[in-house]
Design an enzyme around this catalytic site. Structure first.
Site, PDB file in Angstrom:
ATOM      1  N   LYS B  61      81.093   6.583  22.537  1.00 27.24           N
ATOM      2  CA  LYS B  61      78.969   6.030  22.901  1.00 27.24           C
ATOM      3  C   LYS B  61      79.076   5.379  21.137  1.00 27.24           C
ATOM      4  O   LYS B  61      78.664   4.390  21.320  1.00 27.24           O
ATOM      5  CB  LYS B  61      78.609   7.147  23.018  1.00 27.24           C
ATOM      6  CG  LYS B  61      78.455   7.851  24.409  1.00 27.24           C
ATOM      7  CD  LYS B  61      77.378   8.471  24.345  1.00 27.24           C
ATOM      8  CE  LYS B  61      77.492   8.784  26.262  1.00 27.24           C
ATOM      9  NZ  LYS B  61      77.261   9.936  26.581  1.00 27.24           N
ATOM     10  N   GLN B 105      73.193  14.986  23.705  1.00 25.95           N
ATOM     11  CA  GLN B 105      74.617  15.142  24.523  1.00 25.95           C
ATOM     12  C   GLN B 105      74.077  16.313  25.270  1.00 25.95           C
ATOM     13  O   GLN B 105      74.630  17.140  24.792  1.00 25.95           O
ATOM     14  CB  GLN B 105      76.098  14.752  24.265  1.00 25.95           C
ATOM     15  CG  GLN B 105      77.321  15.026  24.559  1.00 25.95           C
ATOM     16  CD  GLN B 105      77.395  13.570  25.388  1.00 25.95           C
ATOM     17  OE1 GLN B 105      77.365  12.695  25.409  1.00 25.95           O
ATOM     18  NE2 GLN B 105      78.007  14.037  26.473  1.00 25.95           N
ATOM     19  N   ASP B 128      68.603   7.291  27.947  1.00 21.01           N
ATOM     20  CA  ASP B 128      69.941   7.557  29.386  1.00 21.01           C
ATOM     21  C   ASP B 128      68.654   7.539  29.917  1.00 21.01           C
ATOM     22  O   ASP B 128      69.548   7.106  31.352  1.00 21.01           O
ATOM     23  CB  ASP B 128      70.161   9.393  28.762  1.00 21.01           C
ATOM     24  CG  ASP B 128      71.778   9.213  28.645  1.00 21.01           C
ATOM     25  OD1 ASP B 128      72.181   8.013  28.860  1.00 21.01           O
ATOM     26  OD2 ASP B 128      71.783  10.683  28.633  1.00 21.01           O
TER      27      ASP B 128
END
Ligand SMILES: NC(=O)C1=CN([C@@H]2O[C@H](COP(=O)(O)OP(=O)(O)OC[C@H]3O[C@@H](n4cnc5c(N)ncnc54)[C@H](OP(=O)(O)O)[C@@H]3O)[C@@H](O)[C@H]2O)C=CC1
Ligand SMILES: NC(=O)C1=CN([C@@H]2O[C@H](COP(=O)(O)OP(=O)(O)OC[C@H]3O[C@@H](n4cnc5c(N)ncnc54)[C@H](OP(=O)(O)O)[C@@H]3O)[C@@H](O)[C@H]2O)C=CC1
Lengths: 315, 315
Positions: B61, B105, B128
């Site tokens: 990422k 995460q 997200d």
């Protein structure tokens, strides 16, 4: 639960009778709650201005509370109340432990940002179930596979009243939702989408139809269960209905009728006379979904009081 | 937008190529944003503990951010970090104007309440797209009838990355969603439901299939567009697919394969070889939906920076 309540004489699902039954259950549960824990559920109703229709709705809700043993607290504001004052009142009610449900009667006067006021209501006191979190939870109660268990009474927040009412009408008329094909006509966040989510959580296979759907009648005709929430008078015709299907009509439309005293009458989104001949069961308008909405408001308030006792929903 | 990007040689929708194209667009937009307003989008990535897989994802990422011109801020915590410390960090990032997106995460160590940490992220920094409000907005962008206009780039909050990726794959392979029949297999709040809502907002007529659906293959076979998000290796067979349909395979399943070095290989929820012969277009696994997820994360971060400039989303 789920005992057949439709009139045995025909295939009409009688919303008045079912709502009455539910109000009776709520009354018993309120009495039991008072006995076991000394708690009486409380509903705060906020009314702004002097619209006759709003005043009537509020009166009906307060009367319904009284009948089942729910405290109601009514707050009247003049139509020039400031947004800040309204929001302050909602915040006060949010903090009041005697208040388990808060209902702000809509519409509000134009100078007030309606959504801003509604968003102030704590989701667990939002007995109308219109807060975005109340909707989102209906997509979040995923429990997977065979252990899947979905119970309207144990959701963290309240589900919206009219969609809940549709589900109750289906189940209490003796129809098992699981495994059925269902079609929802309409996709508003007030009715269509929450009805979709509730039917899906009840394990129906659900399709949503809207104004851009091609060949809506053919899609509708696949369904064992049809819920129409469109706002178009008698749009759903007999040839849209699979023989034997359960048809729930949420629509409330006024059509000209010179033979009536008022010059108009109310009809649903379904051609009732025509579809009644094809459907297995069908709700009338009025007297179908309409009476369920207040019953679900009462039940949400009761559940709110019970949740308060069990330590809330973890927020 | 919506220029055909599938390989001309066959009917495979190449997620790698499409994701690459999108990253190129984002890079240009980031450069233009910097030029016009001096702002560089910023993504904060929070990593807890030392799981190799998590570390790899985070590295991917961050590398992707660098390539397109997005600042990344990495925060490492030991696996015994307290929940309070993590939440304090998220709160700090919420308040930081240089941070437009926050990514924690997953999974987090067992002693930390994952949802509690995620719920701390401001919905407009939740790139997200997993906050309940991000899901709820997908049911709320109802604009009705002919004026209906739904644009992923102008939503108040971020839509979840994988579902957005599915929509991009469909549209960029040259398929118009409006008016089509679509079927989503799976109803998780992470994939199935947001894909349903996005397809519906794009004016498809959508049905959701799940483990309690009767005759799933027949329901699936009605669809012009199929999105499979089930988690069952190669469940969707050629006879489930209407000839010419577009098939998007979200599934990632590992199956034993003694001929491979690792002893396993990854397959989707769709029997790729079989369905490829029937489908109009189809995504492979790997190389289909997978590469889109990071591209959508970058795009959400960019959109967050742009929204910040235009005064936020009104919350
Ligand atoms: N009994 C009760 O207590 C209640 C009754 N109602 C009634 O329910 C009805 C629906 O209310 P609400 O959801 O708020 O209405 P909305 O106007 O918000 O939504 C109507 C929906 O119907 C769809 N639609 C419109 N025309 C067609 C068509 N020709 N074919 C298929 N779909 C179509 C629209 O599609 P699109 O999105 O494409 O525009 C839209 O999704 C109204 O009659 C309302 O009065 C509502 C609430 C409570
Ligand atoms: N490419 C990517 O970036 C991503 C890929 N994935 C992959 O997508 C897949 C789905 O993920 P996720 O949504 O999180 O999975 P979940 O396990 O949360 O949901 C799976 C869904 O599939 C349904 N299902 C299970 N068995 C059947 C069956 N026999 N017939 C029809 N439906 C069935 C389940 O139904 P029920 O609700 O009735 O149990 C459930 O709704 C996984 O393979 C995952 O690895 C996920 C996220 C990102």
């Amino acid at each position: 639960m789920a005992t057949p309540s439709s009139s045995s004489a025909d295939n009409i699902i009688d919303g008045k009778v079912i709502a009455e039954t539910i109000r009776g259950e709520i009354k018993e549960e309120c009495a039991a709650l008072l006995q076991s824990s000394g708690v009486t559920p409380g509903l705060a109703v906020v009314l702004v201005g002097n619209r006759t229709d709003s005043a009537t709705y509020v009166r009906m809700k307060i009367k319904a509370c009284e009948e089942v043993g729910i405290h109601s607290f009514k707050f009247d504001f003049p139509s020039d109340v400031t947004e800040a004052d309204l929001i302050a009142k909602v915040a006060e009610l949010n903090a009041d432990p005697a208040v388990h449900g808060i209902l702000v009667q809509l519409p509000l006067p134009g100078h007030i940002h309606e959504q801003k006021v509604l968003d102030t209501i704590l989701p667990d006191k939002d007995v109308d179930g219109l807060h975005p979190l109340n909707l989102a939870q209906l997509a979040h109660t995923n429990t997977h596979g065979s252990s899947r268990k979905f119970d309207l009474k144990t959701l963290p927040y309240h589900a919206a009243c009219t969609p809940q009412g549709c589900i109750e009408l289906i189940e209490r008329s003796g129809t098992v939702i699981e495994g059925k094909e269902a079609v929802v006509i309409g996709r508003s966040n007030i009715v269509g989408i929450p009805v979709f989510l509730l039917l899906m959580q009840k394990n129906a296979t659900v399709t949503v139809i809207h104004s851009r759907t091609k060949d809506a009648s053919a899609v509708c005709k696949r369904a064992d269960i049809v819920v129409a929430a469109v706002g178009r008078a008698e749009m759903v015709k007999p040839d849209w209905i699979k023989p034997g299907a359960v048809v729930i009509d949420v629509g409330i439309n006024s059509v000209d009728d010179p033979t009536s005293k008022k010059g108009y009458r109310l009809v649903g989104d379904v051609d009732f006379a025509g579809c009644k001949a094809v459907a297995g069961k069908i709700t009338p308008v009025p007297g179908g979904v309409g009476p369920m909405t207040i019953a679900m408001l009462l039940r949400n308030t009761l559940q709110g009081a019970k949740r308060g006792l069990s330590g809330g929903n973890g927020n």
